[in-house]
Scaffold this motif. Structure first.
Motif, PDB file in Angstrom:
ATOM      1  N   LEU A 201       5.092  24.127  15.306  1.00 36.99           N
ATOM      2  CA  LEU A 201       5.480  23.206  16.784  1.00 36.99           C
ATOM      3  C   LEU A 201       7.077  22.898  17.492  1.00 36.99           C
ATOM      4  CD1 LEU A 201       2.743  20.755  16.374  1.00 36.99           C
ATOM      5  CD2 LEU A 201       2.743  22.770  17.303  1.00 36.99           C
ATOM      6  N   PRO A 202       7.282  23.067  18.328  1.00 36.69           N
ATOM      7  CA  PRO A 202       8.539  22.908  18.853  1.00 36.69           C
ATOM      8  C   PRO A 202       8.618  21.181  18.590  1.00 36.69           C
ATOM      9  CG  PRO A 202       6.866  24.538  20.583  1.00 36.69           C
ATOM     10  CD  PRO A 202       6.613  23.906  19.557  1.00 36.69           C
ATOM     11  N   TYR A 203      10.084  21.064  18.235  1.00 35.94           N
ATOM     12  CA  TYR A 203      10.475  19.013  17.832  1.00 35.94           C
ATOM     13  C   TYR A 203      10.258  18.473  19.012  1.00 35.94           C
ATOM     14  CZ  TYR A 203      13.194  15.245  17.542  1.00 35.94           C
ATOM     15  OH  TYR A 203      14.373  14.171  17.325  1.00 35.94           O
TER      16      TYR A 203
ATOM     17  N   ASP B 203       9.843  17.219  -5.549  1.00 34.21           N
ATOM     18  CA  ASP B 203       8.486  16.736  -6.318  1.00 34.21           C
ATOM     19  C   ASP B 203       7.307  17.239  -5.681  1.00 34.21           C
ATOM     20  OD1 ASP B 203       6.262  14.862  -7.598  1.00 34.21           O
ATOM     21  OD2 ASP B 203       7.070  12.874  -6.899  1.00 34.21           O
ATOM     22  N   ASP B 204       5.932  16.684  -6.103  1.00 35.22           N
ATOM     23  CA  ASP B 204       5.415  17.472  -5.765  1.00 35.22           C
ATOM     24  C   ASP B 204       4.302  17.510  -3.789  1.00 35.22           C
ATOM     25  OD1 ASP B 204       4.938  18.666  -7.933  1.00 35.22           O
ATOM     26  OD2 ASP B 204       3.662  17.692  -8.338  1.00 35.22           O
ATOM     27  N   TYR B 205       4.805  16.614  -3.134  1.00 32.25           N
ATOM     28  CA  TYR B 205       4.250  16.018  -1.679  1.00 32.25           C
ATOM     29  C   TYR B 205       5.790  16.307  -1.466  1.00 32.25           C
ATOM     30  CZ  TYR B 205       0.141  14.582  -4.484  1.00 32.25           C
ATOM     31  OH  TYR B 205      -1.047  14.172  -5.393  1.00 32.25           O
TER      32      TYR B 205
ATOM     33  N   PHE C 135       0.934  -1.265   0.273  1.00 27.64           N
ATOM     34  CA  PHE C 135       0.201  -0.071   0.169  1.00 27.64           C
ATOM     35  C   PHE C 135       0.608   1.644  -0.207  1.00 27.64           C
ATOM     36  CE2 PHE C 135      -1.322  -3.646   2.348  1.00 27.64           C
ATOM     37  CZ  PHE C 135      -2.975  -3.164   1.923  1.00 27.64           C
ATOM     38  N   ILE C 136       0.835   2.163  -0.601  1.00 28.49           N
ATOM     39  CA  ILE C 136       1.591   3.305  -1.148  1.00 28.49           C
ATOM     40  C   ILE C 136       0.404   4.984  -0.838  1.00 28.49           C
ATOM     41  CG2 ILE C 136       3.022   2.545  -1.240  1.00 28.49           C
ATOM     42  CD1 ILE C 136       3.195   4.563  -4.032  1.00 28.49           C
ATOM     43  N   TYR C 137       1.011   5.808  -0.778  1.00 21.69           N
ATOM     44  CA  TYR C 137       0.097   6.943  -0.863  1.00 21.69           C
ATOM     45  C   TYR C 137       1.088   8.328  -0.539  1.00 21.69           C
ATOM     46  CZ  TYR C 137      -0.286   6.691   4.392  1.00 21.69           C
ATOM     47  OH  TYR C 137      -0.377   6.841   5.960  1.00 21.69           O
ATOM     48  N   PRO C 138       0.832   9.381  -1.250  1.00 24.59           N
ATOM     49  CA  PRO C 138       1.511  10.942  -1.288  1.00 24.59           C
ATOM     50  C   PRO C 138       1.705  11.207  -0.083  1.00 24.59           C
ATOM     51  CG  PRO C 138       0.300  10.985  -2.287  1.00 24.59           C
ATOM     52  CD  PRO C 138       0.316   9.058  -2.200  1.00 24.59           C
ATOM     53  N   PHE C 139       2.083  12.771   0.930  1.00 28.23           N
ATOM     54  CA  PHE C 139       2.019  12.783   2.758  1.00 28.23           C
ATOM     55  C   PHE C 139       2.507  14.020   1.647  1.00 28.23           C
ATOM     56  CE2 PHE C 139       2.107  13.053   6.704  1.00 28.23           C
ATOM     57  CZ  PHE C 139       1.404  12.467   7.102  1.00 28.23           C
ATOM     58  N   THR C 140       1.053  15.258   2.981  1.00 26.14           N
ATOM     59  CA  THR C 140       2.316  15.968   3.219  1.00 26.14           C
ATOM     60  C   THR C 140       1.179  16.580   4.370  1.00 26.14           C
ATOM     61  OG1 THR C 140       1.928  16.540   1.134  1.00 26.14           O
ATOM     62  CG2 THR C 140       2.125  18.390   2.245  1.00 26.14           C
ATOM     63  N   LYS C 141       2.454  17.222   5.307  1.00 28.93           N
ATOM     64  CA  LYS C 141       1.947  17.932   6.368  1.00 28.93           C
ATOM     65  C   LYS C 141       1.341  19.150   6.343  1.00 28.93           C
ATOM     66  CE  LYS C 141       3.487  14.793  10.123  1.00 28.93           C
ATOM     67  NZ  LYS C 141       2.513  14.159  10.772  1.00 28.93           N
ATOM     68  N   THR C 142       0.543  19.887   7.421  1.00 33.35           N
ATOM     69  CA  THR C 142       0.628  21.508   7.082  1.00 33.35           C
ATOM     70  C   THR C 142       1.476  21.860   7.571  1.00 33.35           C
ATOM     71  OG1 THR C 142      -0.291  21.664   9.906  1.00 33.35           O
ATOM     72  CG2 THR C 142      -1.851  20.716   7.959  1.00 33.35           C
TER      73      THR C 142
ATOM     74  N   THR D 271      -2.500  16.256   9.331  1.00 29.11           N
ATOM     75  CA  THR D 271      -2.230  15.680   7.741  1.00 29.11           C
ATOM     76  C   THR D 271      -2.883  16.864   6.731  1.00 29.11           C
ATOM     77  OG1 THR D 271      -2.254  13.311   8.678  1.00 29.11           O
ATOM     78  CG2 THR D 271      -3.450  13.906   6.466  1.00 29.11           C
ATOM     79  N   LEU D 272      -2.362  17.635   5.803  1.00 29.71           N
ATOM     80  CA  LEU D 272      -2.706  17.997   4.655  1.00 29.71           C
ATOM     81  C   LEU D 272      -3.577  17.714   3.446  1.00 29.71           C
ATOM     82  CD1 LEU D 272      -3.426  20.878   3.967  1.00 29.71           C
ATOM     83  CD2 LEU D 272      -1.022  20.846   2.854  1.00 29.71           C
TER      84      LEU D 272
END
Length: 260
Positions: free
Chosen positions: A173-175, A206-208, A160-167, A238-239
């Motif tokens: 946020l602090p580490y 790439d775009d993600y 299973f795979i998917y691209p992923f981008t965070k907000t 998660t964006l």
């Protein structure tokens, strides 16, 4: 008359200078950077207008191409046939440099089968250690040990795979706050030992930002894992996490009989 080499062979000959990568036993901790490229293909309808003999010859050449490039790259094949309307199969390329991806793609484009393929999706990433596992605490060491046990082989029947981008807010946020949420994420994942995961990085390429890949023995177990992860504290950051592909591991020989 001398037999003429197929045009794609010249790209395979160029690839002779490449060094085939060795997949680290624990790619979550390895500092070696590898190139991952996930290429999704769709067979055009005019392929089926060809004669059976033409298709059989094309299938033989395609198998030869895959075998030839697997000497210099790691080439893994998966079916999405009937599982996703937009694609029929996935080729996962692992290379020590992007040149390998370029040469493979050029060779396939110049092959007989390549004339009848569309490539609607490609994801390009690099491997790197997770910044959230670089910690000397007992909790961090325990999680690193669990991640080490989840050896990523690429050989499980389901992939299973998917691209992923965070907000944007996530990175403000602090580490330590981000790390604590990711440790929760890892703890949930470790409750499903038959689901093995790896995140590779496409930031700046790439775009993600990432591509998340899972291999599993049972899709029901994977679904349970994903449902639990939806409840994690990091989830609101998660964006994007679509599109998602369910893929079935297939040998090259099995794949061509299914989709060609």
């Amino acid at each position: 008359m001398l037999e003429t080499k197929p045009q794609w062979m010249k790209y395979a000959e160029m690839a002779e200078r490449l060094e085939r990568p060795k997949i680290p036993r624990n790619i979550h901790k390895s500092t070696e950077r590898l190139v991952f490229c996930y290429q999704f293909y769709k067979v055009r309808s005019d392929w089926w207008q060809l004669s059976e003999d033409e298709r059989e010859e094309g299938k033989r050449e395609f198998l030869e191409l895959l075998k030839e490039f697997d000497r210099r790259l790691v080439v893994r094949t998966y079916s999405t046939f009937g599982l996703k309307a937009t694609t029929d199969f996935l080729i996962w390329l692992i290379s020590k440099e992007m040149r390998g991806v370029e040469l493979f793609t050029a060779a396939l484009q110049h092959s007989f089968v390549g004339r009848y393929l569309d490539r609607p999706y490609t994801y390009l990433t690099l491997t790197r250690p997770s910044i959230y596992l670089r910690h000397s605490s007992r909790q961090g060491q325990s999680l690193e040990s669990n991640q080490s046990e989840q050896e990523f082989t690429g050989e499980a029947p389901y992939f299973f795979i998917y691209p992923f981008t965070k907000t944007h807010e996530w990175y403000q946020l602090p580490y330590e706050q981000r790390r604590e949420m990711m440790l929760e994420h890892f703890r949930i994942g470790n409750q499903f030992p038959t689901v093995r995961t790896y995140t590779s990085y496409s930031i700046g390429l790439d775009d993600y930002e990432f591509v998340v890949a899972f291999e599993a023995e049972d899709p029901n177990e994977f679904q349970e894992c994903v449902m639990r992860l939806r409840e994690a504290k990091a989830r609101p950051y998660t964006l994007v996490d679509t599109p998602l592909w369910t893929c079935l591991k297939r040998t090259p020989e099995e794949l061509v009989e299914l989709v060609l």
